[in-house]
Design a protein around this motif. Structure first.
Motif, PDB file in Angstrom:
ATOM      1  N   SER A  99       0.842  -1.188   0.000  1.00 34.89           N
ATOM      2  CA  SER A  99       0.000   0.000   0.000  1.00 34.89           C
ATOM      3  C   SER A  99       0.880   1.242   0.000  1.00 34.89           C
ATOM      4  O   SER A  99       1.966   1.235   0.582  1.00 34.89           O
ATOM      5  N   SER A 139      -4.469   8.721 -12.771  1.00 34.62           N
ATOM      6  CA  SER A 139      -5.511   9.053 -11.817  1.00 34.62           C
ATOM      7  C   SER A 139      -6.872   8.593 -12.313  1.00 34.62           C
ATOM      8  O   SER A 139      -7.254   7.456 -12.124  1.00 34.62           O
ATOM      9  N   SER A 161      -3.517  -0.759  -8.452  1.00 27.53           N
ATOM     10  CA  SER A 161      -4.847  -0.156  -8.369  1.00 27.53           C
ATOM     11  C   SER A 161      -4.767   1.053  -7.445  1.00 27.53           C
ATOM     12  O   SER A 161      -3.777   1.234  -6.728  1.00 27.53           O
ATOM     13  N   ARG A 162      -5.791   1.867  -7.496  1.00 27.60           N
ATOM     14  CA  ARG A 162      -5.796   3.037  -6.615  1.00 27.60           C
ATOM     15  C   ARG A 162      -7.203   3.321  -6.136  1.00 27.60           C
ATOM     16  O   ARG A 162      -8.183   3.035  -6.831  1.00 27.60           O
ATOM     17  N   ASN A 177      -8.885   6.666  -4.950  1.00 29.87           N
ATOM     18  CA  ASN A 177      -8.705   8.108  -4.780  1.00 29.87           C
ATOM     19  C   ASN A 177      -9.419   8.633  -3.534  1.00 29.87           C
ATOM     20  O   ASN A 177      -9.013   9.639  -2.966  1.00 29.87           O
ATOM     21  N   ASN A 205      -6.865   8.122  -0.972  1.00 30.31           N
ATOM     22  CA  ASN A 205      -5.505   8.594  -1.315  1.00 30.31           C
ATOM     23  C   ASN A 205      -4.485   7.464  -1.195  1.00 30.31           C
ATOM     24  O   ASN A 205      -3.393   7.651  -0.640  1.00 30.31           O
ATOM     25  N   THR A 206      -4.835   6.333  -1.725  1.00 30.03           N
ATOM     26  CA  THR A 206      -3.993   5.153  -1.563  1.00 30.03           C
ATOM     27  C   THR A 206      -3.880   4.391  -2.879  1.00 30.03           C
ATOM     28  O   THR A 206      -4.853   4.272  -3.624  1.00 30.03           O
ATOM     29  N   VAL A 207      -2.681   3.909  -3.147  1.00 32.05           N
ATOM     30  CA  VAL A 207      -2.401   3.037  -4.292  1.00 32.05           C
ATOM     31  C   VAL A 207      -1.940   1.701  -3.750  1.00 32.05           C
ATOM     32  O   VAL A 207      -1.216   1.647  -2.748  1.00 32.05           O
ATOM     33  N   TYR A 208      -2.343   0.643  -4.422  1.00 32.47           N
ATOM     34  CA  TYR A 208      -1.993  -0.708  -4.007  1.00 32.47           C
ATOM     35  C   TYR A 208      -1.195  -1.408  -5.109  1.00 32.47           C
ATOM     36  O   TYR A 208      -1.371  -1.132  -6.290  1.00 32.47           O
ATOM     37  N   CYS A 255       7.125   4.042  -3.454  1.00 28.38           N
ATOM     38  CA  CYS A 255       6.113   4.662  -4.301  1.00 28.38           C
ATOM     39  C   CYS A 255       6.478   6.133  -4.504  1.00 28.38           C
ATOM     40  O   CYS A 255       7.162   6.739  -3.680  1.00 28.38           O
TER      41      CYS A 255
END
Length: 126
Positions: free
Chosen positions: A21, A53, A71-72, A74, A77-80, A96
């Protein structure tokens, strides 16, 4: 203050899975592409995956295609980065980073990152 916090690393056996994450704060997350990089001992840092985005653009380096999924969320506010079928050569510190330029380029490259986070260590044992 801008922060990108990577988490989720650990020790896993070859063939296993991990989900990383990247939690972001301090900038307009929706405007930025987010990319994952990794650096293995004695090697240069390399771009692993990128996600735009709202455009849905994603990119992967060849060595992880079919095994990693980015994946994200929004709203959070997190990207995986979901990593499966892990190999010993995936062992590295994973970082990241965020970029307006990469967002405009649709994740066509990994150059021009604006913000970087501290890494999380992934160790894959054979």
């Amino acid at each position: 203050d801008v922060q990108l916090q990577a988490s989720g690393g650990g020790l896993v056996q070859a063939g296993g899975s991990l989900r990383l994450s990247c939690a972001a704060s301090g900038f307009t997350f929706d405007d930025y592409a987010i990319a994952w990089f990794r650096q293995a001992p004695g090697k240069e840092r390399e771009g692993v995956s990128c996600i735009g985005s709202s455009d849905g653009n994603t990119a992967y380096t060849d060595s992880v295609k079919g095994r990693f999924t980015i994946s994200r969320d929004n709203a959070k506010n997190t990207v995986y980065l979901q990593m499966t079928s892990l190999k010993p050569e995936d062992t590295a510190v994973y970082y990241c980073a965020a970029s307006l330029l990469v967002q405009r380029q649709g994740c066509l490259s990994f150059y021009g990152m604006d913000y970087w986070g501290k890494g999380t260590l992934v160790t894959v044992s054979s």
